[in-house]
Enzyme design. Structure first.
Site, mmCIF file in Angstrom:
data_model
loop_
_atom_site.group_PDB
_atom_site.id
_atom_site.type_symbol
_atom_site.label_atom_id
_atom_site.label_comp_id
_atom_site.label_asym_id
_atom_site.label_seq_id
_atom_site.Cartn_x
_atom_site.Cartn_y
_atom_site.Cartn_z
ATOM 1 N N PRO A 83 4.416 -50.547 -46.325
ATOM 2 C CA PRO A 83 3.739 -50.046 -45.121
ATOM 3 C C PRO A 83 4.736 -49.347 -44.192
ATOM 4 O O PRO A 83 5.858 -49.839 -44.027
ATOM 5 C CB PRO A 83 3.144 -51.296 -44.458
ATOM 6 C CG PRO A 83 3.658 -52.477 -45.206
ATOM 7 C CD PRO A 83 4.332 -52.010 -46.457
ATOM 8 N N GLY A 87 8.929 -52.371 -40.200
ATOM 9 C CA GLY A 87 10.171 -53.140 -40.108
ATOM 10 C C GLY A 87 10.737 -53.462 -41.477
ATOM 11 O O GLY A 87 11.722 -54.186 -41.591
ATOM 12 N N LEU A 88 10.097 -52.916 -42.521
ATOM 13 C CA LEU A 88 10.518 -53.261 -43.889
ATOM 14 C C LEU A 88 11.334 -52.141 -44.545
ATOM 15 O O LEU A 88 11.551 -52.149 -45.759
ATOM 16 C CB LEU A 88 9.294 -53.615 -44.750
ATOM 17 C CG LEU A 88 8.455 -54.786 -44.205
ATOM 18 C CD1 LEU A 88 7.201 -55.012 -45.044
ATOM 19 C CD2 LEU A 88 9.276 -56.076 -44.155
ATOM 20 N N GLY A 89 11.742 -51.176 -43.738
ATOM 21 C CA GLY A 89 12.689 -50.168 -44.233
ATOM 22 C C GLY A 89 12.054 -49.050 -45.044
ATOM 23 O O GLY A 89 12.675 -48.536 -45.977
ATOM 24 N N SER A 90 10.826 -48.642 -44.668
ATOM 25 C CA SER A 90 10.184 -47.587 -45.462
ATOM 26 C C SER A 90 10.926 -46.252 -45.325
ATOM 27 O O SER A 90 11.035 -45.512 -46.314
ATOM 28 C CB SER A 90 8.704 -47.432 -45.121
ATOM 29 O OG SER A 90 8.560 -47.025 -43.795
ATOM 30 N N SER A 91 11.494 -45.946 -44.149
ATOM 31 C CA SER A 91 12.221 -44.661 -44.019
ATOM 32 C C SER A 91 13.482 -44.676 -44.865
ATOM 33 O O SER A 91 13.829 -43.662 -45.488
ATOM 34 C CB SER A 91 12.639 -44.356 -42.594
ATOM 35 O OG SER A 91 11.757 -44.828 -41.670
ATOM 36 N N ALA A 92 14.167 -45.825 -44.883
ATOM 37 C CA ALA A 92 15.383 -45.915 -45.702
ATOM 38 C C ALA A 92 15.022 -45.780 -47.173
ATOM 39 O O ALA A 92 15.686 -45.052 -47.927
ATOM 40 C CB ALA A 92 16.091 -47.242 -45.448
ATOM 41 N N ALA A 93 13.936 -46.438 -47.599
ATOM 42 C CA ALA A 93 13.535 -46.370 -49.014
ATOM 43 C C ALA A 93 13.107 -44.949 -49.375
ATOM 44 O O ALA A 93 13.443 -44.449 -50.462
ATOM 45 C CB ALA A 93 12.420 -47.370 -49.290
ATOM 46 N N ASP A 135 19.996 -50.713 -43.697
ATOM 47 C CA ASP A 135 18.757 -50.482 -44.444
ATOM 48 C C ASP A 135 19.004 -49.607 -45.671
ATOM 49 O O ASP A 135 18.536 -49.919 -46.779
ATOM 50 C CB ASP A 135 17.712 -49.782 -43.550
ATOM 51 C CG ASP A 135 17.247 -50.658 -42.395
ATOM 52 O OD1 ASP A 135 17.874 -51.700 -42.153
ATOM 53 O OD2 ASP A 135 16.262 -50.287 -41.735
HETATM 54 C C1 MEV Z 1 16.278 -51.527 -38.355
HETATM 55 O O1 MEV Z 1 15.728 -51.932 -39.602
HETATM 56 C C2 MEV Z 1 17.521 -52.276 -38.062
HETATM 57 C C3 MEV Z 1 18.233 -51.934 -36.762
HETATM 58 O O2 MEV Z 1 19.357 -52.820 -36.653
HETATM 59 C C4 MEV Z 1 18.699 -50.491 -36.728
HETATM 60 C C5 MEV Z 1 19.856 -50.214 -37.694
HETATM 61 O O3 MEV Z 1 20.519 -51.144 -38.148
HETATM 62 O O4 MEV Z 1 20.080 -49.031 -37.946
HETATM 63 C C6 MEV Z 1 17.358 -52.185 -35.546
#
Ligand code: MEV
Length: 316
Positions: A83, A87-93, A135
């Site tokens: 989703p 907060g589960l890192g979808s942009s990084a993935a 992430d």
């Molecule tokens: C976001 O998933 C984590 C944060 O610490 C930002 C980051 O580490 O870049 C809030």
């Protein structure tokens, strides 16, 4: 010929936000994946999901395309099991999967994961204005990742940016530890949340002390993980949550989810940037915790560790 890259989501077990200031953090890849497919474009412009690539809508893909590719126009499409803004890192993935797909497109089917992780961090840093490598590294390497301010055993590589240095390491996360994710359904906007915490750190000396204390919690959690001491880990998660709340990263909805399961968990806290997004609980009653999250209107997931990070493939 199509080229495919995929990459997993992540949960941050300890240390979000403080890691942006060079403090340590511990994260784990989870088995929800983002998949990106690349084909030559049927038109003379690059497309994303059939539309002309635009920074406004495709910031991460556009950065990767502009900085790590030169060649004829491409056609990017994606499938996500993560989703977005949860907060589960979808942009990084998405970023890591896109970089993986480009490697496959260039015929590199066993690319350097470190190189992909480094490019991924650059992309997040430039697109978001600020980011730690937590992430993107977790998504690229898979498994458990310990981000530290000094180098120790199981070191992978190190990176400096914006005056901070992060040392990335592998860390074992006990496989029999049950982690349940409760996704509030509200979006967690990393950039805004990082700004909010930054204001809190500037408002008083007290703010920066909270960041330092989170760093201490992470170091203690690393020891508790080694000993598989879930009771101590839970206490440290609760302490981490308190510190994040003081910094303004939590909100009422996340707190309601935390309150709903805290009697049945060793520990529970927000994960990622907060202000929406998800909470995670460590528990030995995962089904009960999942039901309690769902009763509160959250989507609940059992966070199964993903030992494999980025995958690249070429197909027909
Ligand atoms: C976001 O998933 C984590 C944060 O610490 C930002 C980051 O580490 O870049 C809030």
């Amino acid at each position: 010929m199509v080229s495919v890259g995929s990459a997993p989501a992540k949960v941050i077990l300890f240390g979000e936000h403080a890691v942006v200031y060079g403090k340590p953090a511990i994260a784990m890849a989870v088995d929800m994946r983002f998949e990106v497919t690349i084909k030559p474009s049927p038109r003379n412009i690059t497309l994303v999901e059939g539309h002309p690539i635009k920074e406004r809508y495709h910031a991460y893909v556009k950065y990767v395309h502009d900085h790590f590719y030169s060649g004829p126009p491409l056609d990017y499409s994606s499938k996500s099991g993560i989703p977005s803004a949860s907060g589960l890192g979808s942009s990084a993935a998405l970023t890591i999967a896109t970089l993986g797909a480009l490697k496959a497109h260039h015929g590199e089917l066993e690319p350097s994961i470190e190189e992909i992780a480094r490019m991924g961090h650059e992309t997040e840093y430039e697109v978001q204005g600020i980011a730690s490598p937590t992430d993107t590294t977790t998504s690229a390497h898979g498994g458990g990742i310990y981000v530290a301010n000094e180098q120790s055993s199981d070191h992978l590589w190190s990176i400096s940016r914006g005056g901070k240095t992060w040392h990335l390491h592998k860390i074992d996360i006990p496989e029999d530890m049950h982690i349940v994710v409760g996704y509030s359904g509200e979006s967690s906007k990393t950039r805004l949340q990082v700004k909010k915490v930054s204001k809190a750190t500037k408002r008083s000396k007290f703010g920066m002390e909270m960041i330092d204390e989170i760093g201490d919690v992470v170091e203690e959690a690393r020891g508790a993980l080694k000993k598989k001491d879930v009771v101590r880990l839970g206490e440290l998660m609760n302490k981490n949550q308190k510190l994040l709340t003081i910094l303004g990263a939590s909100n009422d909805k996340l707190q309601a989810l935390i309150d709903a399961v805290s009697d049945h968990s060793y520990g529970v806290k927000l994960t990622g940037a907060g202000g929406g997004g998800s909470v995670i609980a460590i528990t030995d009653k995962p089904e009960l915790v999942r039901n309690l999250f769902e009763k509160r209107g959250a989507k609940a997931y059992m966070a199964k560790p993903a030992s494999v990070g980025v995958k690249v493939n070429k197909g027909v």
